[in-house]
Design an enzyme around this catalytic site. Structure first.
Site, PDB file in Angstrom:
ATOM      1  CB  SER A   1     -30.546  -8.887   8.005  1.00 29.93           C
ATOM      2  OG  SER A   1     -30.938  -8.667   6.810  1.00 29.93           O
TER       3      SER A   1
ATOM      4  CD  GLN B   1      11.989  -3.717   3.743  1.00 28.72           C
ATOM      5  OE1 GLN B   1      13.091  -3.138   4.337  1.00 28.72           O
ATOM      6  NE2 GLN B   1      11.346  -3.132   2.743  1.00 28.72           N
TER       7      GLN B   1
ATOM      8  CB  SER C   1      10.213  -1.449   5.627  1.00 25.46           C
ATOM      9  OG  SER C   1      11.671  -1.030   6.272  1.00 25.46           O
TER      10      SER C   1
ATOM     11  CD  GLU D   1     -21.551 -15.596   9.770  1.00 23.36           C
ATOM     12  OE1 GLU D   1     -22.084 -16.192   8.893  1.00 23.36           O
ATOM     13  OE2 GLU D   1     -21.959 -14.506  10.281  1.00 23.36           O
TER      14      GLU D   1
ATOM     15  CE  LYS E   1     -30.157 -14.271   8.899  1.00 26.82           C
ATOM     16  NZ  LYS E   1     -29.691 -14.086   7.475  1.00 26.82           N
TER      17      LYS E   1
ATOM     18  CB  THR F   1     -18.638 -39.691  14.037  1.00 32.67           C
ATOM     19  OG1 THR F   1     -19.717 -40.512  13.731  1.00 32.67           O
ATOM     20  CG2 THR F   1     -18.207 -39.802  15.621  1.00 32.67           C
ATOM     21  CG  HIS F   2     -18.909 -39.708   9.726  1.00 34.43           C
ATOM     22  ND1 HIS F   2     -17.832 -39.858   8.624  1.00 34.43           N
ATOM     23  CD2 HIS F   2     -18.698 -40.713  10.406  1.00 34.43           C
ATOM     24  CE1 HIS F   2     -17.130 -41.021   8.859  1.00 34.43           C
ATOM     25  NE2 HIS F   2     -17.665 -41.435   9.974  1.00 34.43           N
TER      26      HIS F   2
ATOM     27  CG  ASN G   1     -26.910 -12.534  10.551  1.00 32.17           C
ATOM     28  OD1 ASN G   1     -27.820 -13.327  10.449  1.00 32.17           O
ATOM     29  ND2 ASN G   1     -26.884 -11.275   9.748  1.00 32.17           N
TER      30      ASN G   1
ATOM     31  CG  ASN H   1      21.963  -7.319   7.183  1.00 31.85           C
ATOM     32  OD1 ASN H   1      20.895  -6.449   6.757  1.00 31.85           O
ATOM     33  ND2 ASN H   1      22.960  -7.573   6.433  1.00 31.85           N
TER      34      ASN H   1
ATOM     35  CE1 TYR I   1      17.648  -8.498   5.697  1.00 27.45           C
ATOM     36  CE2 TYR I   1      18.593  -7.162   3.710  1.00 27.45           C
ATOM     37  CZ  TYR I   1      17.454  -7.429   4.920  1.00 27.45           C
ATOM     38  OH  TYR I   1      16.495  -6.610   4.722  1.00 27.45           O
TER      39      TYR I   1
HETATM   40  N1  ARG Z   1      14.488  -2.723   6.697  1.00 23.57           N
HETATM   41  C1  ARG Z   1      15.133  -3.846   6.320  1.00 23.57           C
HETATM   42  C2  ARG Z   1      14.381  -5.202   6.873  1.00 23.57           C
HETATM   43  O1  ARG Z   1      13.595  -4.815   7.319  1.00 23.57           O
HETATM   44  C3  ARG Z   1      16.384  -3.731   7.558  1.00 23.57           C
HETATM   45  C4  ARG Z   1      17.679  -4.403   7.140  1.00 23.57           C
HETATM   46  C5  ARG Z   1      18.197  -3.861   5.936  1.00 23.57           C
HETATM   47  N2  ARG Z   1      19.515  -4.315   5.532  1.00 23.57           N
HETATM   48  C6  ARG Z   1      19.995  -4.199   4.231  1.00 23.57           C
HETATM   49  N3  ARG Z   1      21.071  -4.658   4.046  1.00 23.57           N
HETATM   50  N4  ARG Z   1      19.560  -3.541   3.375  1.00 23.57           N
HETATM   51  O2  ARG Z   1      14.796  -6.099   6.468  1.00 23.57           O
END
Ligand code: ARG
Length: 466
Positions: free
Chosen positions: A279, A324, A25, A292, A285, A157-158, A287, A112, A319
């Site tokens: 455009s 993640q 991650s 948007e 144009k 309205t509407h 825009n 965790n 957990y």
């Molecule tokens: N990268 C993990 C997350 O974002 C960190 C926690 C990982 N914990 C584990 N028990 N593998 O959740």
């Protein structure tokens, strides 16, 4: 580079490179690094205070962590895939800098509770920033409203012409939405600002830690009462995404109106060059890309909310790696909301001009004063439903004759009902139609001025913290 062995000796083989990539991650949770360092500093101080490590060791840990912060800020700390996530990246670098004592940092803690702490610290910061942006958005709305109390705009309205409005009143409706957004985020904050640090992997820890001390150091209001809940709760993130989604609902409604207003058909606003695009093929144009895009980006935030709800549904305690997946949803939502608020605030402040002449003309060319004819009779003793039917008839014959109500002669009015007198013309003039709606919260100029001054005090007295 080979996978660094962070796990216990139980593992004999290195992770398959594709699985390492899949598992990692770091490419996105690096966003949490400053919060991770702050959380770790507090943890190290707590370990020292509780006598779990020596004061010298505590000092070394804190100094090492602060060095990593400097390296990161100077662009010198760029952990790659082999680090897996930001928590391992920091720990590895810490051991490189201060040696074996760095290995003591993770005493009495798990990734965790660590990642839960980081996410809450991050969100807490972002909530403050978004609330500040909401204030700026509100204050621009008030500035425009101040200048347009007596500018009239058709009310719908509407999407059918209903009754004319003070333009300020219309804009103040968005002010109120933003006010609720601001308050809602303050409410979400209360559930974000609870510390899971010290919940450990799921069950707490055997070390004599002091969770209240880390909570205090990190400015949390309280600590999670149950360790399982502490490490697996993401309600606070879902609540944030709900609040973010509502901000996007409001911004996209305003966007839609601006897009309509800027069309040839409505012609209520002109987009200035600094906030509009052309455009590549149609030279005429101009825009409304900003509204948007805001309208379009709304979908991402709703999607992230849905994603996190689905991630959490049916997840067993405590957990699970599914969690993640909360991060990209949060990060992208935060970035989207901030970017949209910024763009809309700029658009309102300097990219939009109301075409007041066109608006003045627009409110004169329809039957949106019909209610006031009925009210006129009702005020003179005719039962409202009877008056309503009578006016329905006159609208029908006027349309057939290609006339508006203001074109009827006094004779014609009197034929319709003897209660009509010469003051009917004043009563159905758009300005009077608006002014007369002087009920609390209505569009009457007097009420709008009161609402404006309330609004001003509202954004002044509420400080953007807690
Ligand atoms: N990268 C993990 C997350 O974002 C960190 C926690 C990982 N914990 C584990 N028990 N593998 O959740």
């Amino acid at each position: 580079m080979t996978q660094q062995q962070t796990w216990s000796q139980r593992f004999e083989l290195a992770l398959h490179p594709a699985i390492a990539r899949f598992n990692a991650s770091i490419s996105f949770d690096i966003e949490l690094i400053e919060y991770d360092l702050t959380g770790s500093v507090a943890h190290a101080q707590m370990l020292t205070k509780c006598g779990i490590i020596s004061p010298e060791e505590g000092e070394q840990l804190v100094a090492g962590l602060e060095q990593i912060r400097q390296e990161y800020r100077q662009g010198k700390f760029n952990p790659g895939m082999e680090a897996e996530d930001v928590h391992f990246a920091v720990e590895h670098r810490l051991v490189e800098i201060i040696g074996d004592v760095g290995k003591k940092l993770h005493t009495g803690r798990s990734r965790n509770d660590q990642v839960g702490t980081d996410t809450r610290l991050y969100l807490r910061d972002q909530i403050q920033q978004i609330r500040q942006q909401l204030r700026e958005f509100q204050s621009v709305l008030l500035d425009i409203a101040d200048n347009h109390v007596e500018t009239l705009i058709p009310g719908y309205t509407h999407l059918q012409r209903a009754q004319p409005l003070s333009l300020a009143h219309h804009l103040l409706a968005y002010f109120q939405m933003a006010q609720r957004d601001w308050e809602r985020l303050g409410d979400v904050w209360k559930r974000v600002n609870i510390s899971p640090l010290g919940c450990g992997a799921l069950a707490g820890t055997t070390f004599p830690i002091d969770r209240h001390y880390t909570a205090q150091l990190l400015d949390f209001d309280s600590v999670y009462a149950n360790s399982l809940d502490g490490v697996s709760d993401r309600d606070f993130a879902i609540e944030f995404l709900c609040a973010a989604s509502l901000i996007m609902v409001h911004l996209s409604r305003l966007s839609e109106e601006i897009i309509l207003w800027a069309s040839e058909e409505f012609g209520f606003v002109t987009l200035k060059d600094s906030c509009a695009t052309g455009s590549s093929i149609m030279p005429q144009k101009k825009n409304p890309d900003v509204p948007e895009l805001v309208r379009g980006k709304t979908g991402r935030v709703f999607g992230h909310l849905q994603a996190l709800l689905v991630i959490m549904k049916g997840l067993p305690l405590a957990y699970n790696k599914d969690l993640q997946e909360d991060k990209e949803a949060l990060f992208d939502s935060v970035k989207t909301v901030k970017a949209c608020l910024e763009a809309m605030t700029i658009l309102l402040r300097e990219g939009l001009e109301f075409r007041t002449q066109r608006l003045a003309q627009a409110v004169c060319e329809d039957f949106s004063n019909a209610t006031d004819v009925a009210d006129y009779l009702a005020a003179r003793g005719v039962p409202f439903r009877e008056a309503y039917n009578l006016v329905g008839k006159v609208v029908k014959t006027s349309i057939a004759a290609g006339k508006l109500l203001k074109d009827l002669t006094l004779e014609e009015w009197k034929q319709l009902h003897p209660a009509f007198a010469a003051d009917i013309y004043e009563a159905i003039s758009p300005r009077q139609v608006v002014a007369a709606r002087n009920s609390y919260g209505g569009t009457g100029f007097e009420q709008v001025r009161i609402a404006l001054s309330h609004a001003r005090t509202q954004i002044e007295i509420n400080s953007p913290t807690k």
